[in-house]
Design an enzyme around this catalytic site. Structure first.
Site, PDB file in Angstrom:
ATOM      1  N   SER A 148       0.839  -1.200   0.000  1.00 37.27           N
ATOM      2  CA  SER A 148       0.000   0.000   0.000  1.00 37.27           C
ATOM      3  C   SER A 148       0.872   1.248   0.000  1.00 37.27           C
ATOM      4  CB  SER A 148      -0.952  -0.060   1.204  1.00 37.27           C
ATOM      5  OG  SER A 148      -1.889   0.977   1.169  1.00 37.27           O
ATOM      6  N   ASN A 149       0.763   2.104   1.007  1.00 41.16           N
ATOM      7  CA  ASN A 149       1.647   3.263   1.055  1.00 41.16           C
ATOM      8  C   ASN A 149       3.108   2.841   1.143  1.00 41.16           C
ATOM      9  OD1 ASN A 149      -0.506   4.991   0.933  1.00 41.16           O
ATOM     10  ND2 ASN A 149      -0.352   5.717   3.035  1.00 41.16           N
TER      11      ASN A 149
END
Length: 601
Positions: free
Chosen positions: A268-269
């Site tokens: 994700s991030n």
């Protein structure tokens, strides 16, 4: 234990060509803002699970002897438990520990510190885990930026679980976000060991520039640094710190910088941070990158997170009322239906959808999303994101970060306050556990997101419409926000750097059409050759797969991360070709336990 791909032993790696010898001159500049804290973790307190093992990770969060004053060891154990369960599907049907992965005891040492970039206002955390079985003859270091806005252990279920049992060291970073919440009323924050301390009594993870207001300040939102724009620098600086700590560990008498394989890996991030680092790594610090469901965009390709998050926040509640989603998990929760119908009316009044009734307005909202690139599989999975009100939380936090706003001046009237689920002020025990329990983006763990609402039938419309206008409008703040977003774009990585990306086609938070696919297309246009795995029936949150009726429709994404790490390791170790870009032939898990055939390998 069975593996999706053959486990590669470390012994053959010594014969392979070492990494570039130019690395020491190429490291991202940073300096330590604190002393280095060294701790030993053996016996019932290991590196990978703090002694919990798989059964303990599956159980309830470990308790504190004194809930209002947990010890550093208790906070560490609970943070590891929270981050495993926030990322991985550890449920009995999910296959963890049988089809893929495992949680063996890994004894070793940790080295942690606060670091800071030269032009930054707030520090970021770095933490290195060095297993006792670290292979100094064929050294490897995984650089693991946290997923989401999580704390420093936010990538342990991927990087730690894959690397530590193989004798690799792992360096984690919160990449300028994290759970070091600052209490503006009590003037307390989080010290290096995770305990809460009063401002001035110890170095804190985050101290806002001013405390002339009340509530809670969150580093991602209120540091004044727009940390997302520096994710790549955080990753490369963490690699530098990791190599320094390997030297400090006294494992051998020559530096590790010249011959250590350094792999950036994230979810994700964290995946976006790893890819940002790849784009800055012209001098060859990294040996390869593995990114799962990355939050990433390249200028001119795809859509930026803030754009589609604020669009989704407005349109999805109405679009999901379309009859085609009647059987979709989370799309028909009774408590949400009145507000979602009111959203259709708000959209109609604003001229954003057409139709005289809810059915027609829902169809119009759905068509508007499709015109913007949303696919139906993504919209269906995004019912969970919408039901949990994640769009509003992400929009408010990121808008504040892009505008470098203080806790008392967040855009659109939003602010954070220490409130429990009962609406009463969070007690001392809840506050003491923020570092271990929180996700880095409120609401949750006794911190509420307030403001941006009114007393209308659609109470969140006013705040969400304001957040959207910061993207579409021409005010001073809107222009500043778009400048902040532009600063987060990833650059094209150097030729020859192995880039391996996997994303679920049902990702309902970071749609594949806006993130993974356009990033890979940008690389291919620039003459790069990334490996890209598209995974049908996979979505963003493996941790959601234990929810009733939800896991039946999906497969976890984590197995593909382990498999890509295996493949990258084989490539670096033996020169094996990287896997081809492909669309996996997956099958929904259904009500039975996950089996290998469902994963499409």
């Amino acid at each position: 234990m069975r593996r999706l791909l053959p486990i590669l032993l470390l012994a053959p790696l010594a014969a392979c060509a070492p990494p570039s010898s130019t690395r020491p001159d190429a490291m991202t500049e940073f300096h330590l803002a604190s002393d280095v804290r060294e701790t030993t973790h053996r016996g019932n307190d290991d590196l990978l699970s703090a002694g919990l093992g798989l059964d303990g990770l599956r159980a309830k969060a470990p308790a504190f002897a004194d809930p209002a004053a947990p010890t550093p060891a208790e906070l560490r154990r609970r943070a590891i438990h929270a981050n495993w369960n926030g990322i991985a599907d550890l449920g009995p049907l999910g296959g963890y520990g049988t089809l893929y992965g495992g949680v063996p005891a890994v004894p070793g040492r940790e080295f942690s510190a606060f670091a800071i970039l030269p032009d930054a206002k707030a520090p970021f955390r770095v933490l290195v885990q060095v297993p006792d079985a670290f292979d100094a003859s064929a050294p490897c270091l995984l650089v693991a930026p946290a997923s989401g806005s999580r704390g420093v252990y936010g990538a342990i279920a991927l990087a730690g679980a894959w690397g530590l049992p193989r004798g690799c060291a792992v360096v984690y970073t919160d990449k300028g976000a994290g759970t070091g919440y600052y209490d503006l009323d009590a003037h307390t924050g989080v010290a290096l060991d995770g305990t809460r301390a009063t401002r001035g009594a110890a170095m804190l993870e985050f101290e806002p520039a001013t405390s002339a207001t009340s509530g809670i300040a969150v580093k991602h939102a209120h540091s004044g640094d727009n940390p997302e724009a520096d994710w790549g620098r955080h990753v490369l600086a963490a690699a530098n710190f990791g190599l320094r700590m390997l030297d400090r560990a006294g494992i051998r008498n020559r530096p590790f910088a010249h011959d250590t394989r350094v792999i950036a890996v994230g979810v994700s991030n964290g995946g976006g941070a790893a890819l940002q680092a790849a784009g800055l790594d012209d001098a060859g610090v990294l040996s390869g990158v593995v990114a799962l469901e990355p939050n990433v965009h390249v200028a001119g390709h795809g859509r930026a997170l803030y754009d589609y998050v604020t669009e989704a926040a407005l349109l999805l509640p109405c679009a999901l009322l379309d009859a085609r989603f009647d059987a979709t998990p989370f799309a028909r929760l009774p408590a949400a239906q009145p507000a979602w119908r009111a959203r259709c009316a708000s959209l109609r009044e604003a001229g954003l959808v057409a139709g005289a009734d809810v059915a027609a307005q829902a169809a119009s909202a759905l068509e508007r999303l499709r015109a913007g690139g949303w696919e139906e599989a993504t919209i269906a999975t995004a019912a969970s994101t919408t039901a949990f009100d994640l769009w509003r939380a992400v929009g408010a936090t990121y808008a504040s970060a892009y505008l470098r706003a203080s806790a008392g001046a967040m855009p659109c009237g939003f602010h954070f306050a220490a409130l429990g689920a009962d609406g009463k002020p969070a007690d001392a025990a809840t506050r003491a556990a923020w570092w271990s329990d929180a996700s880095g983006i409120p609401p949750g763990a006794g911190v509420a997101l307030l403001g941006g609402t009114d007393a209308s039938p659609d109470p969140t419309w006013s705040g969400l419409d304001c957040l959207r206008r910061l993207w579409t409008g021409d005010s001073v703040d809107a222009r500043a926000l778009r400048t902040g977003v532009a600063a987060t774009a990833a650059k094209i990585p150097r030729a020859g750097l192995p880039i391996l990306v996997a994303q679920g086609e049902g990702d309902g938070l970071l749609p594949i059409t806006f993130s993974g696919t356009p990033y890979v297309q940008a690389l291919e246009t620039a003459g790069r050759a990334p490996t890209y795995w598209r995974v049908p029936h996979a979505q963003h949150f493996d941790a959601f797969l234990g929810l009733p009726g939800f896991g039946d429709r999906h497969v976890p994404l984590m197995p593909y991360g382990y498999a890509l790490l295996d493949a990258l390791w084989a490539h670096l170790a033996t020169g094996a070709p990287l896997p081809a870009t492909r669309r996996l032939d997956t099958k929904p898990r259904g009500t039975t336990a996950l089996d290998r055939g469902m994963l499409g390998f």
